[in-house]
Motif scaffolding. Structure first.
Motif, PDB file in Angstrom:
ATOM      1  N   LEU A 122       1.222  17.614 -49.806  1.00  0.00           N
ATOM      2  CA  LEU A 122      -0.012  16.911 -50.152  1.00  0.00           C
ATOM      3  C   LEU A 122       0.276  15.490 -50.595  1.00  0.00           C
ATOM      4  O   LEU A 122       0.842  15.249 -51.643  1.00  0.00           O
ATOM      5  CB  LEU A 122      -0.696  17.688 -51.279  1.00  0.00           C
ATOM      6  CG  LEU A 122      -2.201  17.706 -51.297  1.00  0.00           C
ATOM      7  CD1 LEU A 122      -2.758  17.898 -49.902  1.00  0.00           C
ATOM      8  CD2 LEU A 122      -2.690  18.813 -52.196  1.00  0.00           C
ATOM      9  N   ASP A 135      -9.102  16.416 -53.893  1.00  0.00           N
ATOM     10  CA  ASP A 135      -8.366  16.464 -52.628  1.00  0.00           C
ATOM     11  C   ASP A 135      -7.489  17.704 -52.546  1.00  0.00           C
ATOM     12  O   ASP A 135      -7.340  18.320 -51.490  1.00  0.00           O
ATOM     13  CB  ASP A 135      -7.506  15.206 -52.457  1.00  0.00           C
ATOM     14  CG  ASP A 135      -8.348  13.955 -52.274  1.00  0.00           C
ATOM     15  OD1 ASP A 135      -7.789  12.839 -52.364  1.00  0.00           O
ATOM     16  OD2 ASP A 135      -9.568  14.091 -52.043  1.00  0.00           O
ATOM     17  N   VAL A 139      -7.982  20.639 -49.689  1.00  0.00           N
ATOM     18  CA  VAL A 139      -6.956  21.158 -48.782  1.00  0.00           C
ATOM     19  C   VAL A 139      -6.852  22.670 -48.914  1.00  0.00           C
ATOM     20  O   VAL A 139      -6.707  23.397 -47.929  1.00  0.00           O
ATOM     21  CB  VAL A 139      -5.580  20.508 -49.052  1.00  0.00           C
ATOM     22  CG1 VAL A 139      -4.476  21.209 -48.292  1.00  0.00           C
ATOM     23  CG2 VAL A 139      -5.606  19.030 -48.702  1.00  0.00           C
ATOM     24  N   LYS A 142      -9.689  24.168 -47.080  1.00  0.00           N
ATOM     25  CA  LYS A 142      -9.570  24.021 -45.621  1.00  0.00           C
ATOM     26  C   LYS A 142      -8.476  24.910 -45.037  1.00  0.00           C
ATOM     27  O   LYS A 142      -8.680  25.563 -44.030  1.00  0.00           O
ATOM     28  CB  LYS A 142      -9.239  22.550 -45.319  1.00  0.00           C
ATOM     29  CG  LYS A 142     -10.025  21.953 -44.156  1.00  0.00           C
ATOM     30  CD  LYS A 142      -9.660  20.493 -43.926  1.00  0.00           C
ATOM     31  CE  LYS A 142      -8.242  20.385 -43.356  1.00  0.00           C
ATOM     32  NZ  LYS A 142      -7.835  19.014 -42.993  1.00  0.00           N
ATOM     33  N   GLU A 143      -7.312  24.888 -45.673  1.00  0.00           N
ATOM     34  CA  GLU A 143      -6.158  25.573 -45.061  1.00  0.00           C
ATOM     35  C   GLU A 143      -5.754  26.847 -45.790  1.00  0.00           C
ATOM     36  O   GLU A 143      -4.795  27.512 -45.397  1.00  0.00           O
ATOM     37  CB  GLU A 143      -4.959  24.617 -45.047  1.00  0.00           C
ATOM     38  CG  GLU A 143      -5.220  23.323 -44.283  1.00  0.00           C
ATOM     39  CD  GLU A 143      -3.911  22.657 -43.891  1.00  0.00           C
ATOM     40  OE1 GLU A 143      -2.980  23.370 -43.413  1.00  0.00           O
ATOM     41  OE2 GLU A 143      -3.785  21.434 -44.065  1.00  0.00           O
TER      42      GLU A 143
END
Lengths: 406, 509
Positions: A122, A135, A139, A142-143
């Motif tokens: 990251l 952020d 992430v 999202k993942e």
């Protein structure tokens, strides 16, 4: 400085200076703050070179003291990192401490996974130094389905950023990830509540804020929710239940939880050193230490900003950009200072004058005023010496230029 | 090639090794030839008897012990250690024994005595830490960033390895696992681990977990070598025979160097050669061998090894452990688990997260070394460096031979006198098959005898129901220690029987 108080250190410093009838930059303020420091007596517990809360808040059966940090990290990962074809990634911060980085690479390779594809690093946003919590969470959102383990530092060694451990933990677990932390720079520095936050696993060394000497005894933690389900991959006799351990019958009776992860008998000399240190901590609380730390580091920040803010009308003037987040809840003791001039000779001049700090070339210093044994006067002196160091450093540079031209 | 075993003869293919003494017979010994030259064919018993003869006393007399101590070239090394006084040992009964005497410490195989210099060296580093803080990493006598490396030469000497083949780090079992993760690479055909039955629990559990890590069935994949029926130790021929028979399916052979329970010293070079001939990788747990017997890991071609340092290496409970990988593997065997300490020193602190792995065992290091443990080990290794393993072994052979002689004299089985307590020595009688330790199996329950021994200032190890492990260590034990032990053992057995009788008598009322 109650960490939950809305009052900023800067306000306290200015108001106290007002009451004292001096400027916030005067030594008088530093002496006064030290006078009032409820923890000043703890400095006497330490050798300071000339020039109950027991951290990190877990249940006794959730922690073990053993080995070194990276050994423990690997022992934990061998049990927590169980990649499947769908869920196989490790998420960590870019620019993690090298040991963590190498450890995660080797864990991935051990499972035959491609590091490029499986190690999610990251990065901060362009032009930024630290990670925004939003952020990180984004992430994970999202993942997260393909992430097996999230392994973050608690406090980032380079920037000094304190990550939002409970939020990262919750977010990761919500996506089915296991979440662990390297607390090397967090333990003894900030308040930790590993059990209540539901952190899955963690490890730390004890020679930084835990003052146990170079290579001191490290720690490991596994939440008790895993005590029956997560077993050690590598076993040794010290993981055998104490009652029958010395019968030598070679019939394993594995201790529950992290205790079963112990391999070898403990090194008594390292226990002694850690004991001495933990006893000092037990004379106070992490809450009280954090209170002092917030004001102490706030004081450092105040003086740095006062003397080394950028002045666009005076481009010759050296200035400092503080890389560490300004929000109190996003940092510990440490401030990472990025200078507008090459730092190496400034650092040399600092060292000549009895300052011990850390340099990260080409431009940064890491300054960590520690509540247990540092004082407000230490900070005031540092700022004075920094001034001299910068001046000397420029003079040397000028002399070099002058002599170079003959 | 150095031959460390005292009685080996040139081997011809197909001929079993036989004790030299039966081939060459006994040799008259000079009074000053009290050194047990490991290559000498003279048995300890002969030396003891002939010396006693020359002294005009019996081999069982204290006079012999005093004389042997007088002539002991290593006796000054005892002064390098703190030997506990009887009065300071918790189980001592001062009504039975003089508290001011040194205890009889025969448990150095479990925890070695403290070298006097430990405190001095600890003070040096604690002082440096107090006075200079972080600067200790790169300054002073033992820069902390290089602390483990400053002991490598002394350590290498003791195990017969090159400096770059060893590392000091972690605990033994951690090191064993780190090595196995790289050396144990099972395939469908070659997947077994061979070790001795009744291995030290940590080794046993470690091998089980290594197998399970690879999804292998422990029952099928862990080959435990048992002694023959009615025997306590393994015959080398049986070890070699199993290697010959099953070697094609064995991935790793992991033996102890000296067996912790029986005290058997395994034939490390022969096992290594035989295993490698069948394509196995061969490693040793040297916990009871290092500092006890002569080791030549490099010359013997041993693939890997590990050891702890708190037994014969006297570095204190949980002391810094060791690991070894033969340099032949330095480019091919890589660590499975990596940490920053495996990064080359030159660029390690640049923190660029681009690994430059050190070669060989050095790349297996994970964490920075614990300076306090380095201090303790330093103090101990310095004592070793005042002599040689060869010289220590010479004394040890005679010292343990003396213990054996007295045990056999007083405690041999007498079938005409079934009441008489007797001792069976489980440890092999051949000198090349044992180190310092003798494991004694008694004909009576040992627990109360052990208690009586402890009351009288003897420190040794008990293995219920019948055994004692006695380890006279050449660095700090004396012949007088052995003589005293035998005397005290007699009192202990007598007391123990009296207590048993009294219990019986009182029980009948």
């Amino acid at each position: 400085m109650d960490p939950s108080s809305p009052v900023l250190p800067a306000s306290i410093l200015e108001q106290t200076a007002l009451q004292l009838g001096c400027r916030p930059t005067d030594k008088k303020l530093a002496l006064h703050l030290d006078e009032k420091d409820e923890l000043k007596h703890l400095r006497e517990c330490f050798y300071v070179p000339k020039v109950k809360d027991l951290p990190p808040r877990a249940k006794r059966q959730e922690i073990a003291l053993m080995n070194g940090l990276t050994v423990n990290l690997h022992l934990l990962m061998l049990s927590f990192f169980k990649p499947t074809p769908r869920r196989y990634k490790i998420l960590l911060e870019a620019r993690a401490f090298p040991s963590d980085h190498y450890a995660m690479e080797s864990q991935l390779r051990l499972h035959g996974l491609d590091v490029e594809r499986s190690m999610v690093l990251l990065q901060p946003r362009q032009g930024e130094e630290t990670l925004r919590t939003e952020d990180i969470l984004s992430v994970i959102e999202k993942e997260g389905d393909s992430i097996a383990v999230i392994l973050f530092s608690g406090v980032q060694y380079y920037t000094g950023q304190l990550f939002d451990i409970p939020r990262i933990t919750r977010a990761g677990q919500k996506k089915g990830c296991l979440v662990g932390f390297d607390l090397a720079h967090a333990v003894g520095n900030v308040e930790l509540h590993l059990h209540d936050w539901g952190v899955d696993f963690a490890c730390w060394c004890s020679y930084k804020y835990l003052n146990s000497g170079a290579g001191g005894l490290a720690g490991a933690y596994i939440h008790e929710k895993h005590s029956k389900s997560i077993k050690p991959a590598l076993i040794g006799w010290w993981g055998h239940e104490f009652k029958t351990r010395f019968l030598m019958e070679n019939k394993l009776q594995l201790s529950e939880g992290i205790n079963g992860f112990r391999l070898s008998n403990p090194p008594i000399l390292l226990v002694c050193a850690l004991h001495a240190s933990l006893e000092v901590f037990s004379q106070t609380t992490m809450k009280a230490l954090r209170r002092k730390s917030v004001l102490l580091t706030g004081y450092l920040e105040y003086l740095i900003k006062h003397y080394y803010s950028e002045d666009k009308t005076n481009p010759e003037k050296p200035f400092v950009r503080i890389l560490t987040p300004s929000q109190i809840e996003e940092r510990g003791c440490q401030l990472t200072l990025s200078f507008s001039l090459p730092i190496k000779s400034v650092f040399n001049e600092l060292e000549k004058r009895g300052v011990a700090c850390d340099m990260r070339e080409p431009n940064a210093l890491r300054i960590a005023p520690v509540p247990l044994y540092n004082s407000f006067l230490d900070v005031h002196r540092f700022i004075e010496i920094l001034g001299s160091a910068i001046t000397s450093s420029k003079q040397t540079a000028n002399n070099t230029v002058l002599s170079g031209s003959y | 090639m150095i031959n460390p075993f005292p009685f080996r003869i040139q081997r011809k293919v197909g001929i079993h090794c036989v004790p030299v003494s039966t081939v060459l017979g006994r040799k008259t010994v000079e009074l000053n030839d009290l050194k047990m030259d490991p290559s000498s064919p003279v048995l300890p018993a002969s030396i003891l008897e002939q010396t006693a003869l020359q002294l005009g006393c019996r081999p069982t007399d204290k006079k012999l012990a005093l004389h042997l101590d007088e002539k002991d070239e290593l006796k000054h090394l005892r002064e390098c250690f703190y030997v506990p006084k009887v009065k300071d040992l918790p189980p001592t009964d001062l009504t039975l024994v003089n508290g001011e005497e040194s205890c009889v410490y025969f448990i150095g195989n479990s925890l070695g005595l403290q070298p006097r210099k430990v405190r001095t060296y600890l003070d040096e580093e604690l002082d440096k830490w107090a006075r200079t803080g972080v600067h200790g990493h790169f300054n002073g006598k033992r820069p902390w960033a290089l602390a483990d490396e400053c002991l490598l030469d002394m350590m290498a000497e003791l195990v017969g390895a090159k400096r770059q083949e060893i590392a000091l780090m972690n605990g033994l079992t951690v090191n064993l696992h780190l090595l196995m993760l790289s050396f144990f690479k099972p395939t469908p055909r070659r997947y077994k681990i061979l070790l001795e039955a009744r291995a030290f629990p940590s080794d046993h559990y470690a091998m089980e977990s290594q197998l399970r890590l690879h999804g292998l069935d422990v029952e099928r994949s862990m080959v435990l070598l048992q002694p023959r029926q009615g025997e306590e130790t393994l015959r080398t021929e049986d070890i070699l025979s199993v290697i010959e028979k099953e070697g094609d399916s064995i991935a790793v052979i992991l033996f102890s160097g000296v067996q912790y329970y029986t005290g058997q010293l395994f034939d490390i070079p022969r096992i290594t050669r035989a295993g490698q001939k069948k394509g196995c990788l061969v490693g040793f747990d040297l916990a009871h061998a290092v500092g006890n017997v002569e080791l030549h890991l490099h010359d013997w071609g041993v693939d890997f090894a590990c050891w702890c340092s708190y037994k014969y290496l006297n570095s204190g409970a949980g002391g810094l452990a060791g690991a070894y990988i033969h340099e032949k593997h330095s480019k091919s065997i890589k660590p499975a688990l990596i940490g920053w300490w495996g990064h080359e020193f030159k660029t390690r602190f640049l923190m660029e997260n681009k690994l430059q792995l050190s070669e060989g065992i050095n790349g297996f290091r994970l964490s920075n070394p614990p300076i306090l443990l380095v201090c303790a080990l330093h103090a101990s290794l310095e004592v070793f460096s005042q002599t040689t393993m060869k010289a220590l072994r010479r004394k040890s052979v005679l010292l343990t031979g003396y213990l054996e002689y007295l045990i056999k004299h007083y405690y041999s089985e007498d079938k005409t006198n079934p009441e008489k307590p007797f001792v069976r020595i489980l440890t092999p009688s051949q000198i090349e098959e044992r180190g310092c330790q003798l494991t004694l199996s008694f004909s009576l329950p040992i627990k109360s005898v052990f208690n009586e021994l402890e009351k009288r200032g003897v420190a040794c190890d008990m293995r219920e129901p019948n055994a004692l492990r006695i380890a006279p260590v050449p660095l700090y034990n004396s012949f007088l220690d052995v003589h005293r032990f035998i005397e005290i053992l007699g009192s202990a057995i007598t007391s123990s029987k009296q207590t048993a009788n009294n219990t019986v008598l009182s029980g009948s009322y």
